[in-house]
Design an enzyme around this catalytic site. Structure first.
Site, short mmCIF file in Angstrom:
data_model
loop_
_atom_site.label_atom_id
_atom_site.label_comp_id
_atom_site.label_asym_id
_atom_site.label_seq_id
_atom_site.Cartn_x
_atom_site.Cartn_y
_atom_site.Cartn_z
N THR A 1 5.07 -13.51 1.59
CA THR A 1 5.74 -12.77 2.67
C THR A 1 5.22 -11.33 2.82
OG1 THR A 1 7.54 -12.05 1.23
CG2 THR A 1 7.87 -14.11 2.43
N ASP B 1 11.13 -5.88 -8.58
CA ASP B 1 11.37 -6.52 -7.28
C ASP B 1 12.73 -6.09 -6.74
OD1 ASP B 1 10.05 -9.28 -5.84
OD2 ASP B 1 12.10 -8.73 -5.28
N HIS C 1 -6.02 -2.36 -1.40
CA HIS C 1 -5.54 -3.49 -0.61
C HIS C 1 -6.44 -4.71 -0.74
CE1 HIS C 1 -3.19 -5.30 2.65
NE2 HIS C 1 -4.34 -5.87 3.01
N CYS D 1 0.85 -1.21 0.00
CA CYS D 1 0.00 0.00 0.00
C CYS D 1 0.88 1.24 0.00
CB CYS D 1 -0.94 0.02 1.20
SG CYS D 1 -2.41 -1.00 1.03
N HIS E 1 -0.05 -9.88 -4.78
CA HIS E 1 0.89 -9.43 -5.82
C HIS E 1 1.21 -10.60 -6.73
CE1 HIS E 1 3.07 -10.71 -2.21
NE2 HIS E 1 3.98 -11.21 -3.04
N ASN F 1 1.95 -16.14 -4.83
CA ASN F 1 2.11 -16.94 -3.62
C ASN F 1 1.00 -16.56 -2.65
OD1 ASN F 1 4.53 -18.09 -4.60
ND2 ASN F 1 5.70 -16.32 -3.89
N HIS G 1 -0.25 -8.24 0.86
CA HIS G 1 -1.01 -7.45 -0.12
C HIS G 1 -0.84 -8.23 -1.42
CE1 HIS G 1 -2.01 -3.20 -1.88
NE2 HIS G 1 -1.92 -4.04 -2.92
N HIS H 1 4.14 -12.04 -9.34
CA HIS H 1 5.51 -11.95 -9.81
C HIS H 1 5.50 -12.22 -11.31
CE1 HIS H 1 7.35 -12.50 -5.67
NE2 HIS H 1 6.15 -13.03 -5.47
N GLY I 1 4.25 -19.43 0.49
CA GLY I 1 5.46 -18.60 0.51
C GLY I 1 5.19 -17.11 0.42
P1 5GP Z 1 6.19 -12.97 -1.80
O1 5GP Z 1 7.30 -13.72 -1.13
O2 5GP Z 1 5.24 -12.36 -0.79
O3 5GP Z 1 5.46 -13.73 -2.86
O4 5GP Z 1 6.88 -11.78 -2.59
C1 5GP Z 1 7.23 -10.58 -2.01
C2 5GP Z 1 8.26 -9.95 -2.92
O5 5GP Z 1 8.38 -8.58 -2.60
C3 5GP Z 1 9.66 -10.56 -2.81
O6 5GP Z 1 10.07 -11.03 -4.08
C4 5GP Z 1 10.51 -9.40 -2.32
O7 5GP Z 1 11.82 -9.39 -2.86
C5 5GP Z 1 9.71 -8.20 -2.74
N1 5GP Z 1 9.89 -7.03 -1.90
C6 5GP Z 1 9.87 -7.01 -0.53
N2 5GP Z 1 10.05 -5.77 -0.08
C7 5GP Z 1 10.18 -4.98 -1.18
C8 5GP Z 1 10.38 -3.57 -1.35
O8 5GP Z 1 10.47 -2.79 -0.39
N3 5GP Z 1 10.47 -3.10 -2.62
C9 5GP Z 1 10.37 -3.94 -3.70
N4 5GP Z 1 10.46 -3.38 -4.91
N5 5GP Z 1 10.16 -5.27 -3.57
C10 5GP Z 1 10.08 -5.78 -2.33
ZN ZN Z 2 -1.86 -3.21 1.12
#
Ligand code: 5GP
Ligand code: ZN
Length: 114
Positions: A95, A30, A46, A7, A100, A87, A98, A102, A93
């Site tokens: 993390t 990323d 959100h 957000c 998203h 994810n 919100h 990839h 997985g």
């Molecule tokens: P998840 O593990 O939730 O599927 O993916 C979260 C992604 O967000 C990860 O690939 C991580 O590298 C990316 N990420 C986490 N914090 C930040 C940030 O502050 N800026 C950017 N651009 N990517 C982030």
């Molecule tokens: Zn959010």
């Protein structure tokens, strides 16, 4: 939503390297890329995870796939191929809480994922 990283990125209070933006969707690079091309695509509003997709908010998910196809063409990896990953939850997985997607490209991606 307060204390949500994506957000804050959507609002611009945390900076990101944007590659696409419209009223409802933002795409940015990323911070820890897992492939030569690694872009995160989010709805600006959100939605916590795929569990929260409903008939009321699913139009933005279709728009996210539209943006992925557009970026693949613009960035030149549409023909070679790419992967779109969401994810969901702890075992998936996820993390950042919100939703998203990839968009990964630029190398031969392995299957199955770990
Ligand atoms: P998840 O593990 O939730 O599927 O993916 C979260 C992604 O967000 C990860 O690939 C991580 O590298 C990316 N990420 C986490 N914090 C930040 C940030 O502050 N800026 C950017 N651009 N990517 C982030
Ligand atoms: Zn959010």
């Amino acid at each position: 939503m307060a204390d949500c990283l994506f957000c804050k990125i959507a609002e611009g209070t945390i900076p990101s390297t944007k590659v696409y933006e419209d009223e409802n969707v933002l795409a940015f690079r990323d911070i820890e890329p897992q492939a030569p091309e690694h872009i995160i695509i989010i709805p600006k509003n959100h939605i916590a995870s795929a569990n929260e997709i409903t008939a009321e908010n699913s139009a933005v998910i279709a728009k996210i796939y539209e943006v992925a196809a557009k970026l693949a063409k613009e960035l030149g990896f549409a023909d070679k191929g790419y992967r779109i990953v969401n994810n969901c939850g702890e075992d998936g997985g996820q993390t950042v809480g919100h939703i998203h997607f990839h968009l990964l490209a630029g190398r031969n991606l392995q299957w199955p994922p770990g």
